[in-house]
Design a protein around this motif. Structure first.
Motif, short mmCIF file in Angstrom:
data_model
loop_
_atom_site.label_atom_id
_atom_site.label_comp_id
_atom_site.label_asym_id
_atom_site.label_seq_id
_atom_site.Cartn_x
_atom_site.Cartn_y
_atom_site.Cartn_z
N GLN A 137 0.83 -1.21 0.00
CA GLN A 137 0.00 0.00 0.00
C GLN A 137 0.86 1.26 0.00
O GLN A 137 0.52 2.27 -0.62
N THR A 152 1.94 2.50 -3.43
CA THR A 152 1.00 3.20 -4.31
C THR A 152 1.20 4.71 -4.27
O THR A 152 0.53 5.44 -5.01
N SER A 173 -2.43 0.39 -8.25
CA SER A 173 -3.63 0.74 -7.50
C SER A 173 -4.66 -0.37 -7.49
O SER A 173 -5.13 -0.79 -6.42
N ASN A 188 -5.38 -2.96 -4.34
CA ASN A 188 -6.74 -2.88 -3.82
C ASN A 188 -7.40 -4.25 -3.83
O ASN A 188 -8.13 -4.62 -2.88
N CYS A 209 -5.82 -6.69 -1.13
CA CYS A 209 -6.10 -6.22 0.23
C CYS A 209 -7.50 -6.61 0.70
O CYS A 209 -7.78 -6.55 1.91
N GLN A 210 -8.36 -7.00 -0.21
CA GLN A 210 -9.73 -7.39 0.16
C GLN A 210 -9.77 -8.74 0.86
O GLN A 210 -10.81 -9.12 1.40
N THR A 214 -15.72 -1.81 -9.18
CA THR A 214 -14.53 -1.10 -8.72
C THR A 214 -14.39 0.19 -9.51
O THR A 214 -14.37 0.18 -10.73
N LYS A 273 -11.07 1.98 -5.77
CA LYS A 273 -11.87 1.64 -4.59
C LYS A 273 -13.06 0.79 -5.01
O LYS A 273 -13.76 1.10 -5.98
N LYS A 274 -13.28 -0.25 -4.25
CA LYS A 274 -14.44 -1.10 -4.48
C LYS A 274 -15.69 -0.41 -3.95
O LYS A 274 -15.70 0.10 -2.83
N CYS A 298 -6.86 1.70 -13.25
CA CYS A 298 -7.21 1.62 -11.82
C CYS A 298 -8.45 0.77 -11.57
O CYS A 298 -8.86 0.64 -10.39
#
Length: 424
Positions: free
Chosen positions: A229, A232, A239, A243, A246-247, A302, A319-320, A417
Motif C-alpha cells: 500500500q 502506491t 492501485s 486494492n 487487500c480485500q 470497482t 476503490k471497491k 485503476c
C-alpha cells in the motif's frame, strides 16, 4: 533519519509543494508543479516530541536511577510530553502550530498539515509528524523561516533533499523524478524474492481461484499488504492490484498469496521506475472509470480515477464500491461522484495557497449515459435507487464547477485503476 528528528528541506521553484489527504500520507507525490533549477537545504532538530507541553495531568513512576529514597512510593507529574505518550504527537503539533502562527503562517482549511505565509513572497510549510518541508519561490525567504524556527527549536543541517519517507527525489533541468527503488529492494528482501523472475503485469488476466486452501501464515500476508500500500504513493499501476489483494486480508488463501507474489515479480522488473513532475499549463484534467460487477464474489464494481495538474499526475485511486450497481451507468455514475469529490478538495487546496485555476476542471468519462445522467435531471425516475449523495456530481456540473466530457474507452486513462490489463 534518526527517530525524533525534525528535518527541513528547501525546494524553491515557480510553485512546488506536497500535501497529505485525510488519514493517508500521500502528500509528497501530489507536488503541484515540477521545478526548474531549484536547490535544496535540510537543517534538522532533535527530540521533537519533548517540546510539547501537556495540558492535562499525566503521572508516571519514578524512572530507574532517579528514585527519591525518601519518597519511594511517590509518582512524578509530567509537564512536558515524552516519547511513547499518546498525547505526544498532539502536543508537538500544537506547539509547532503556535510557533508557525507567531511567524505569520496560516493553516490550510483543506489540509491541516499545510501552512502558508503570504507576505512579500509565498512560503509553504508541510508537516508530517516531526518531519517538515519548507518550500517557496524564494530560497532567501525559506532560509529566513528556518532561521526563525531555529530560535524556537534546536535544528541541524541534513543536506539536500534526496530521500524522504521512503521516496527518492532526483532533480533535473526539466523537473523532478520520484521513485521508491530502495524501498522496493527492501520489500523484495523481506519477501525473499530478490532472485525472482520478473513478469510484465502486476496481475494475471485470469480470475483468482477462491476455492484454494487457507494460508497458514496470515500475518506475513498482512505485513506485505501494508508494505505494498505504501508503494502506491508513486505507482499508479499498482492501485487496482493492491486494492484487490487487500480485500482478502482477513482470511487470505494460497491463491491470494500467489497473486501477491506476482505483484512482487512485477516490481522486480521495473524496480527503477517512478514518475516525473514537470512544469506545464496549470489546469486540472481528470479521468473517471468503473468496472461494472467486476468482483465475481459479490458482483460489486470497482471505481477508479486519475487526476492531472497540467501534464503531471497528482492523484489517483481505486476503490471497491460499497453496494451492487444495477447497470454500468450506475457504477460509473458513482465513480464520477467520487472523482468530483477529489477534484473539489484539490480546488480548495489551490485556493488556500492563493491560486485560481484559469478554467473549470475537466472530467472525462467513457459512458454517454452517465454524462447525460449528470447533466439532465429528467433521468431521476430511472435512478431512484441511487443514493442521494452520488447526485453531488450533478450540482457541480450545474454550477459549472466541473465540465463533463466524453472520451472513448481506448483513451480512458483511469482504466488502469479498475481492472487487470494485459501486457500488450
Amino acid at each position: 533519519m534518526v527517530p525524533g528528528s525534525i528535518s527541513f528541506f528547501i525546494e524553491h521553484s515557480r510553485l512546488q509543494m506536497g500535501v497529505s489527504h485525510q488519514t493517508k500520507t500521500r502528500w509528497l507525490h501530489r507536488s503541484l508543479q515540477g521545478s526548474v533549477g531549484y536547490q535544496g537545504l535540510s537543517p534538522a532538530g532533535s527530540n521533537a516530541f519533548l517540546h510539547g507541553t501537556l495540558s492535562e495531568s499525566v503521572f508516571m513512576q519514578q524512572p530507574p536511577g532517579f528514585e527519591d529514597s525518601t519518597k519511594p512510593h511517590h509518582v512524578c507529574q509530567l509537564h512536558k510530553s515524552l516519547y511513547g505518550l499518546k498525547q505526544a504527537p498532539r502536543t508537538w503539533y500544537d506547539k509547532l502550530h503556535a510557533a508557525l502562527a507567531s511567524l505569520g503562517f496560516v493553516g490550510s482549511q483543506s489540509d491541516h498539515s499545510l501552512f502558508v505565509k503570504k507576505d512579500n513572497s509565498l512560503v509553504f510549510v508541510l508537516v508530517y509528524v516531526d518531519d517538515i518541508l519548507v518550500t517557496g519561490p524564494s530560497s532567501v525567504d525559506c532560509q529566513h523561516v528556518i532561521t526563525q524556527l531555529s530560535n524556537l527549536f534546536p535544528i541541524k543541517d541534513l543536506g539536500p533533499l534526496h530521500y524522504f519517507l521512503g521516496l527518492e527525489v532526483k532533480r533535473s533541468s526539466t523537473g523532478i523524478f520520484l521513485s521508491q527503488t530502495k524501498y522496493i529492494l527492501d520489500l523484495l528482501t523481506k519477501a525473499k524474492m530478490v532472485g525472482a523472475k520478473p513478469c510484465n503485469t502486476p496481475l494475471s488476466t485470469s480470475k483468482i481461484d477462491h476455492d484454494s486452501s487457507l494460508l497458514e501464515n496470515a500475518s506475513e500476508y498482512r505485513s506485505l499488504m501494508g508494505a505494498l500500500q505504501y508503494l502506491t504513493w508513486t505507482r499508479s499501476d499498482l492501485s487496482f492490484a493492491v486494492n484487490l489483494v487487500c480485500q482478502f486480508m482477513h482470511t487470505p488463501k494460497v491463491s491470494n498469496f500467489q497473486a501477491v507474489k506476482q505483484i512482487l515479480r512485477y516490481l522486480k522488473g521495473i524496480i527503477d521506475h517512478g514518475f516525473s513532475k514537470c512544469s506545464s499549463f496549470p489546469s486540472i484534467k481528470a479521468f473517471s472509470d468503473a468496472d461494472w460487477a467486476g468482483c465475481e464474489l459479490d458482483r460489486r464494481s470497482t471505481g477508479g480515477y486519475c487526476i492531472f495538474l497540467g501534464n503531471s499526475l497528482i492523484s489517483w485511486g481505486a476503490k471497491k464500491q460499497p453496494t451492487v450497481a444495477r447497470s454500468s451507468t450506475e457504477a460509473k455514475y458513482r465513480s464520477l461522484a467520487n472523482t468530483a469529490s477529489e477534484i473539489t478538495w484539490l480546488c480548495q487546496l489551490l485556493a488556500d495557497i492563493g491560486y485560481c485555476l484559469p478554467c473549470s476542471p475537466q472530467l472525462w468519462c467513457d459512458n454517454v449515459s452517465t454524462i447525460s445522467l449528470a447533466k439532465n435531471p429528467i433521468f431521476h425516475a430511472r435512478t431512484k435507487h441511487v443514493e442521494i449523495d452520488y447526485h453531488y456530481i450533478r450540482e457541480k456540473v450545474v454550477a459549472k464547477h466541473i465540465s463533463l466530457h466524453y472520451i472513448c474507452s481506448q483513451d480512458q486513462v483511469a482504466d488502469i485503476c479498475t481492472k487487470s490489463l494485459s501486457a500488450a
